[in-house]
Design a protein around this motif. Sequence first.
Motif, PDB file in Angstrom:
ATOM      1  N   THR A  69      33.472  26.756  31.492  1.00 21.97           N
ATOM      2  CA  THR A  69      34.192  27.614  30.351  1.00 21.97           C
ATOM      3  C   THR A  69      34.010  28.833  31.191  1.00 21.97           C
ATOM      4  OG1 THR A  69      32.161  27.725  29.103  1.00 21.97           O
ATOM      5  CG2 THR A  69      33.921  25.949  28.658  1.00 21.97           C
ATOM      6  N   CYS A  70      34.943  29.879  30.514  1.00 25.85           N
ATOM      7  CA  CYS A  70      34.619  31.219  30.990  1.00 25.85           C
ATOM      8  C   CYS A  70      33.774  32.001  30.016  1.00 25.85           C
ATOM      9  CB  CYS A  70      36.020  31.971  30.625  1.00 25.85           C
ATOM     10  SG  CYS A  70      37.492  31.095  31.621  1.00 25.85           S
ATOM     11  N   ALA A  71      32.974  32.668  30.720  1.00 28.80           N
ATOM     12  CA  ALA A  71      31.951  33.786  30.134  1.00 28.80           C
ATOM     13  C   ALA A  71      32.419  34.405  28.921  1.00 28.80           C
ATOM     14  CB  ALA A  71      31.028  34.409  30.799  1.00 28.80           C
ATOM     15  N   GLY A  72      31.865  34.068  27.832  1.00 28.05           N
ATOM     16  CA  GLY A  72      32.241  34.853  26.651  1.00 28.05           C
ATOM     17  C   GLY A  72      33.418  34.400  25.988  1.00 28.05           C
ATOM     18  N   SER A  73      33.942  33.093  26.442  1.00 31.99           N
ATOM     19  CA  SER A  73      35.186  32.781  25.866  1.00 31.99           C
ATOM     20  C   SER A  73      35.041  31.201  25.460  1.00 31.99           C
ATOM     21  CB  SER A  73      36.225  32.743  26.908  1.00 31.99           C
ATOM     22  OG  SER A  73      37.350  32.071  26.553  1.00 31.99           O
ATOM     23  N   SER A  74      35.924  30.663  24.687  1.00 34.85           N
ATOM     24  CA  SER A  74      35.763  29.359  24.376  1.00 34.85           C
ATOM     25  C   SER A  74      36.706  28.247  25.061  1.00 34.85           C
ATOM     26  CB  SER A  74      36.036  29.071  22.769  1.00 34.85           C
ATOM     27  OG  SER A  74      37.201  29.310  22.312  1.00 34.85           O
ATOM     28  N   GLN A  75      37.455  29.130  25.968  1.00 33.51           N
ATOM     29  CA  GLN A  75      38.654  28.190  26.654  1.00 33.51           C
ATOM     30  C   GLN A  75      37.840  27.979  28.105  1.00 33.51           C
ATOM     31  OE1 GLN A  75      41.724  31.341  27.504  1.00 33.51           O
ATOM     32  NE2 GLN A  75      42.588  30.781  25.621  1.00 33.51           N
ATOM     33  N   PRO A  76      38.241  26.647  28.464  1.00 27.96           N
ATOM     34  CA  PRO A  76      37.727  26.131  29.744  1.00 27.96           C
ATOM     35  C   PRO A  76      38.378  26.940  30.807  1.00 27.96           C
ATOM     36  CG  PRO A  76      39.112  24.674  28.769  1.00 27.96           C
ATOM     37  CD  PRO A  76      38.808  25.645  27.805  1.00 27.96           C
ATOM     38  N   LYS A 108      37.464  30.351  39.529  1.00 31.49           N
ATOM     39  CA  LYS A 108      37.413  30.173  38.315  1.00 31.49           C
ATOM     40  C   LYS A 108      37.400  31.436  37.290  1.00 31.49           C
ATOM     41  CE  LYS A 108      35.891  25.587  38.961  1.00 31.49           C
ATOM     42  NZ  LYS A 108      34.985  24.364  38.736  1.00 31.49           N
ATOM     43  N   LEU A 109      36.623  32.311  37.907  1.00 27.90           N
ATOM     44  CA  LEU A 109      36.346  33.553  37.267  1.00 27.90           C
ATOM     45  C   LEU A 109      37.492  34.377  37.143  1.00 27.90           C
ATOM     46  CD1 LEU A 109      32.878  34.612  38.756  1.00 27.90           C
ATOM     47  CD2 LEU A 109      33.265  34.114  36.248  1.00 27.90           C
ATOM     48  N   THR A 128      48.557  47.739  37.504  1.00 31.94           N
ATOM     49  CA  THR A 128      47.571  47.999  36.409  1.00 31.94           C
ATOM     50  C   THR A 128      46.667  49.259  36.795  1.00 31.94           C
ATOM     51  OG1 THR A 128      47.565  45.810  35.876  1.00 31.94           O
ATOM     52  CG2 THR A 128      45.569  47.044  34.965  1.00 31.94           C
ATOM     53  N   HIS A 129      45.941  49.105  38.142  1.00 34.30           N
ATOM     54  CA  HIS A 129      45.059  50.069  38.677  1.00 34.30           C
ATOM     55  C   HIS A 129      45.736  51.137  39.606  1.00 34.30           C
ATOM     56  CE1 HIS A 129      41.613  48.074  36.756  1.00 34.30           C
ATOM     57  NE2 HIS A 129      42.120  47.044  36.993  1.00 34.30           N
ATOM     58  N   GLN A 130      47.180  51.077  39.593  1.00 37.84           N
ATOM     59  CA  GLN A 130      47.903  52.187  40.032  1.00 37.84           C
ATOM     60  C   GLN A 130      47.404  52.308  41.813  1.00 37.84           C
ATOM     61  OE1 GLN A 130      50.299  54.098  38.264  1.00 37.84           O
ATOM     62  NE2 GLN A 130      49.880  52.408  37.170  1.00 37.84           N
ATOM     63  N   ARG A 131      47.128  51.189  42.466  1.00 33.97           N
ATOM     64  CA  ARG A 131      46.626  51.108  43.812  1.00 33.97           C
ATOM     65  C   ARG A 131      45.374  51.743  44.155  1.00 33.97           C
ATOM     66  NH1 ARG A 131      52.578  51.950  46.925  1.00 33.97           N
ATOM     67  NH2 ARG A 131      53.497  50.058  45.807  1.00 33.97           N
ATOM     68  N   ASN A 132      44.492  51.915  43.189  1.00 35.92           N
ATOM     69  CA  ASN A 132      43.318  52.656  42.889  1.00 35.92           C
ATOM     70  C   ASN A 132      42.006  51.685  43.617  1.00 35.92           C
ATOM     71  OD1 ASN A 132      40.682  53.857  42.665  1.00 35.92           O
ATOM     72  ND2 ASN A 132      41.583  55.193  41.078  1.00 35.92           N
ATOM     73  N   ALA A 133      41.687  51.635  44.742  1.00 38.29           N
ATOM     74  CA  ALA A 133      40.811  50.787  45.219  1.00 38.29           C
ATOM     75  C   ALA A 133      39.448  50.765  44.578  1.00 38.29           C
ATOM     76  CB  ALA A 133      40.485  51.002  46.682  1.00 38.29           C
ATOM     77  N   ASP A 134      39.081  51.962  44.067  1.00 40.93           N
ATOM     78  CA  ASP A 134      37.825  51.938  43.380  1.00 40.93           C
ATOM     79  C   ASP A 134      37.865  51.424  41.921  1.00 40.93           C
ATOM     80  OD1 ASP A 134      36.369  53.268  45.371  1.00 40.93           O
ATOM     81  OD2 ASP A 134      37.132  55.247  44.477  1.00 40.93           O
ATOM     82  N   ALA A 135      39.056  51.569  41.346  1.00 38.52           N
ATOM     83  CA  ALA A 135      39.321  51.046  39.996  1.00 38.52           C
ATOM     84  C   ALA A 135      39.389  49.568  40.047  1.00 38.52           C
ATOM     85  CB  ALA A 135      40.653  51.678  39.406  1.00 38.52           C
ATOM     86  N   THR A 136      40.164  48.892  41.020  1.00 39.02           N
ATOM     87  CA  THR A 136      40.215  47.470  41.407  1.00 39.02           C
ATOM     88  C   THR A 136      38.951  46.951  41.446  1.00 39.02           C
ATOM     89  OG1 THR A 136      42.447  47.829  42.281  1.00 39.02           O
ATOM     90  CG2 THR A 136      41.491  45.626  42.445  1.00 39.02           C
ATOM     91  N   ARG A 137      38.287  47.337  42.500  1.00 39.41           N
ATOM     92  CA  ARG A 137      36.958  46.996  42.816  1.00 39.41           C
ATOM     93  C   ARG A 137      36.107  47.034  41.509  1.00 39.41           C
ATOM     94  NH1 ARG A 137      36.030  50.532  46.252  1.00 39.41           N
ATOM     95  NH2 ARG A 137      36.493  49.333  47.997  1.00 39.41           N
ATOM     96  N   SER A 138      36.058  48.109  40.790  1.00 36.41           N
ATOM     97  CA  SER A 138      35.210  48.203  39.588  1.00 36.41           C
ATOM     98  C   SER A 138      35.293  47.045  38.633  1.00 36.41           C
ATOM     99  CB  SER A 138      35.197  49.621  38.982  1.00 36.41           C
ATOM    100  OG  SER A 138      34.418  49.513  37.715  1.00 36.41           O
ATOM    101  N   TYR A 139      36.771  46.824  38.416  1.00 30.49           N
ATOM    102  CA  TYR A 139      37.418  45.750  37.495  1.00 30.49           C
ATOM    103  C   TYR A 139      36.833  44.240  37.924  1.00 30.49           C
ATOM    104  CZ  TYR A 139      40.309  42.538  34.814  1.00 30.49           C
ATOM    105  OH  TYR A 139      40.913  41.556  34.042  1.00 30.49           O
ATOM    106  N   LEU A 140      37.006  44.060  39.302  1.00 27.36           N
ATOM    107  CA  LEU A 140      36.609  42.694  39.769  1.00 27.36           C
ATOM    108  C   LEU A 140      34.992  42.546  39.675  1.00 27.36           C
ATOM    109  CD1 LEU A 140      38.848  42.542  43.102  1.00 27.36           C
ATOM    110  CD2 LEU A 140      39.188  41.217  40.946  1.00 27.36           C
ATOM    111  N   GLN A 141      34.469  43.723  40.119  1.00 24.35           N
ATOM    112  CA  GLN A 141      32.839  43.261  40.040  1.00 24.35           C
ATOM    113  C   GLN A 141      32.434  43.371  38.436  1.00 24.35           C
ATOM    114  OE1 GLN A 141      30.927  46.696  41.605  1.00 24.35           O
ATOM    115  NE2 GLN A 141      28.991  45.558  42.261  1.00 24.35           N
ATOM    116  N   VAL A 142      32.739  44.116  37.460  1.00 26.21           N
ATOM    117  CA  VAL A 142      32.347  44.242  36.436  1.00 26.21           C
ATOM    118  C   VAL A 142      32.958  43.361  35.169  1.00 26.21           C
ATOM    119  CG1 VAL A 142      31.765  46.085  34.482  1.00 26.21           C
ATOM    120  CG2 VAL A 142      31.456  46.933  36.497  1.00 26.21           C
ATOM    121  N   THR A 143      34.203  43.551  35.463  1.00 28.59           N
ATOM    122  CA  THR A 143      34.959  42.772  34.203  1.00 28.59           C
ATOM    123  C   THR A 143      34.985  41.254  34.696  1.00 28.59           C
ATOM    124  OG1 THR A 143      36.129  44.635  33.719  1.00 28.59           O
ATOM    125  CG2 THR A 143      36.903  42.579  32.895  1.00 28.59           C
TER     126      THR A 143
END
Length: 145
Positions: free
Chosen positions: A1-8, A62-63, A82-97
């Motif tokens: 299942t996804c972390a913090g979610s009840s959906q598989p 899966k993540l 979503t991140h307007q081609r901003n590599a730092d924003a994309t990297r942060s989203y992939l890492q943190v979220t």
Amino acid sequence: TCAGSSQPASTSISDASASSSGVRAGIASKKPSKQKRQPSTVEQQLKAPVSVVPGVGPKYEKLLACHSISTVEQLMALHMETHQRNADATRSYLQVTVGIKNQAYLRSIMAYLQQKEPELAQSGDASSWLNPKVTLSVEGNISSG
């Protein structure tokens, strides 16, 4: 299942084929080869599962699926729209979220996105979402004075 979610998390194609063919679990869990086969046309590349991206194995696939990212097109849209081609924003989203913690895999994913960005931008197949056009209409008379 996804972390913090009840959906598989969605089942990947490789998981489904491994279980349906009766392959032992030990064999199916072996590390994939370093070289992943890339689809040939831009349309095929965009529709390909996110697992073709270097650095994305079954765990990260899966993540990403938990965040509605299951194709290369969705991953590219995340980076380019979503991140307007901003590599730092994309990297942060992939890492943190999303939860991609391995720095080497994160670098591989980001390198893939940055490598594919100009290739897709030059292609007519992907131009509809890579280079969106806005049409404005004006009602009434316009005069210069």
